[in-house]
Design a protein around this motif. Structure first.
Motif, PDB file in Angstrom:
ATOM      1  N   ASN A  60       0.852  -1.188   0.000  1.00 49.74           N
ATOM      2  CA  ASN A  60       0.000   0.000   0.000  1.00 49.74           C
ATOM      3  C   ASN A  60       0.886   1.237   0.000  1.00 49.74           C
ATOM      4  O   ASN A  60       2.008   1.209   0.501  1.00 49.74           O
ATOM      5  CB  ASN A  60      -0.889   0.038   1.252  1.00 49.74           C
ATOM      6  N   GLY A  61       0.358   2.321  -0.517  1.00 55.87           N
ATOM      7  CA  GLY A  61       1.088   3.574  -0.536  1.00 55.87           C
ATOM      8  C   GLY A  61       0.295   4.687   0.115  1.00 55.87           C
ATOM      9  O   GLY A  61      -0.896   4.819  -0.113  1.00 55.87           O
ATOM     10  N   ASP A  62       0.966   5.469   0.943  1.00 59.82           N
ATOM     11  CA  ASP A  62       0.368   6.641   1.572  1.00 59.82           C
ATOM     12  C   ASP A  62       1.140   7.845   1.040  1.00 59.82           C
ATOM     13  O   ASP A  62       2.293   8.062   1.411  1.00 59.82           O
ATOM     14  CB  ASP A  62       0.486   6.536   3.096  1.00 59.82           C
ATOM     15  N   ARG A  83       2.439  -7.492   4.928  1.00 59.01           N
ATOM     16  CA  ARG A  83       1.776  -6.236   4.582  1.00 59.01           C
ATOM     17  C   ARG A  83       2.822  -5.127   4.693  1.00 59.01           C
ATOM     18  O   ARG A  83       3.418  -4.939   5.749  1.00 59.01           O
ATOM     19  CB  ARG A  83       0.622  -5.963   5.535  1.00 59.01           C
ATOM     20  N   THR A  86       3.571  -0.960   3.902  1.00 55.10           N
ATOM     21  CA  THR A  86       3.019   0.349   3.589  1.00 55.10           C
ATOM     22  C   THR A  86       4.171   1.321   3.386  1.00 55.10           C
ATOM     23  O   THR A  86       5.034   1.451   4.260  1.00 55.10           O
ATOM     24  CB  THR A  86       2.108   0.858   4.719  1.00 55.10           C
ATOM     25  N   LYS A  98       5.333   5.264   2.738  1.00 55.85           N
ATOM     26  CA  LYS A  98       4.771   6.575   3.065  1.00 55.85           C
ATOM     27  C   LYS A  98       5.828   7.660   2.840  1.00 55.85           C
ATOM     28  O   LYS A  98       6.998   7.475   3.173  1.00 55.85           O
ATOM     29  CB  LYS A  98       4.339   6.573   4.535  1.00 55.85           C
ATOM     30  N   ASP A 132       4.441  -4.614  14.199  1.00 57.35           N
ATOM     31  CA  ASP A 132       4.557  -3.671  13.094  1.00 57.35           C
ATOM     32  C   ASP A 132       5.904  -2.972  13.204  1.00 57.35           C
ATOM     33  O   ASP A 132       6.228  -2.394  14.244  1.00 57.35           O
ATOM     34  CB  ASP A 132       3.403  -2.660  13.170  1.00 57.35           C
ATOM     35  N   THR A 153       8.796  -0.277  11.498  1.00 60.70           N
ATOM     36  CA  THR A 153       8.910   0.875  10.606  1.00 60.70           C
ATOM     37  C   THR A 153      10.373   1.252  10.432  1.00 60.70           C
ATOM     38  O   THR A 153      11.148   1.231  11.393  1.00 60.70           O
ATOM     39  CB  THR A 153       8.139   2.077  11.178  1.00 60.70           C
TER      40      THR A 153
END
Length: 98
Positions: free
Chosen positions: A6-8, A38, A40, A42, A63, A65
Motif C-alpha cells: 500500500n502507498g500513503d 503487509r 506500507t 509513506k 509492526d 517501521t
C-alpha cells in the motif's frame, strides 16, 4: 509468500512492487512458515518510510517501521529489521541453538 503493498502519498509503480517483492523473497529462505506480509510505503515531507507486518505460523509479528531519505534505503532497512524479528521468533519457538 503473499504480500500486500500500500502507498500513503506514494504511487506504487511496477518498479517499487518488484523491488519490494524481491526483498521480501529473501525472508522465505529463513525456513519459517511466513504466509503473508503487509508493507506500507509513506512519504511525509522529506522523510520516506516503509512499515511492515509479517504473518508467521498464524500470528502477526509486530509492526516494524524504517525511515530514511530514500525509499529504497527505507525498504532495505525494513527487510533487515523483519529478518531480525524472524530470527528472534524462530529462536523463541524452537529454542536457542547450542
Amino acid at each position: 509468500m503473499n504480500h500486500t503493498l500500500n502507498g500513503d502519498n506514494v504511487e506504487i509503480t511496477d518498479a517499487l512492487r518488484g523491488f519490494v517483492g524481491e526483498k521480501l523473497a529473501k525472508l522465505d529462505v529463513q525456513g519459517t512458515d511466513t504466509s503473508s506480509a503487509r508493507v506500507t510505503l509513506k512519504i511525509d515531507g522529506s522523510k520516506q518510510s516503509a512499515s511492515g507486518t509479517l504473518q508467521v505460523d498464524g500470528q502477526d509479528l509486530t509492526d516494524i517501521t524504517a525511515t530514511a531519505s530514500d525509499m529504497n534505503t527505507a525498504i532495505d532497512q525494513l527487510v533487515n529489521k523483519l529478518s531480525a524479528q524472524l530470527k528472534r521468533h524462530k529462536q523463541r519457538q524452537y529454542g536457542r541453538p547450542q
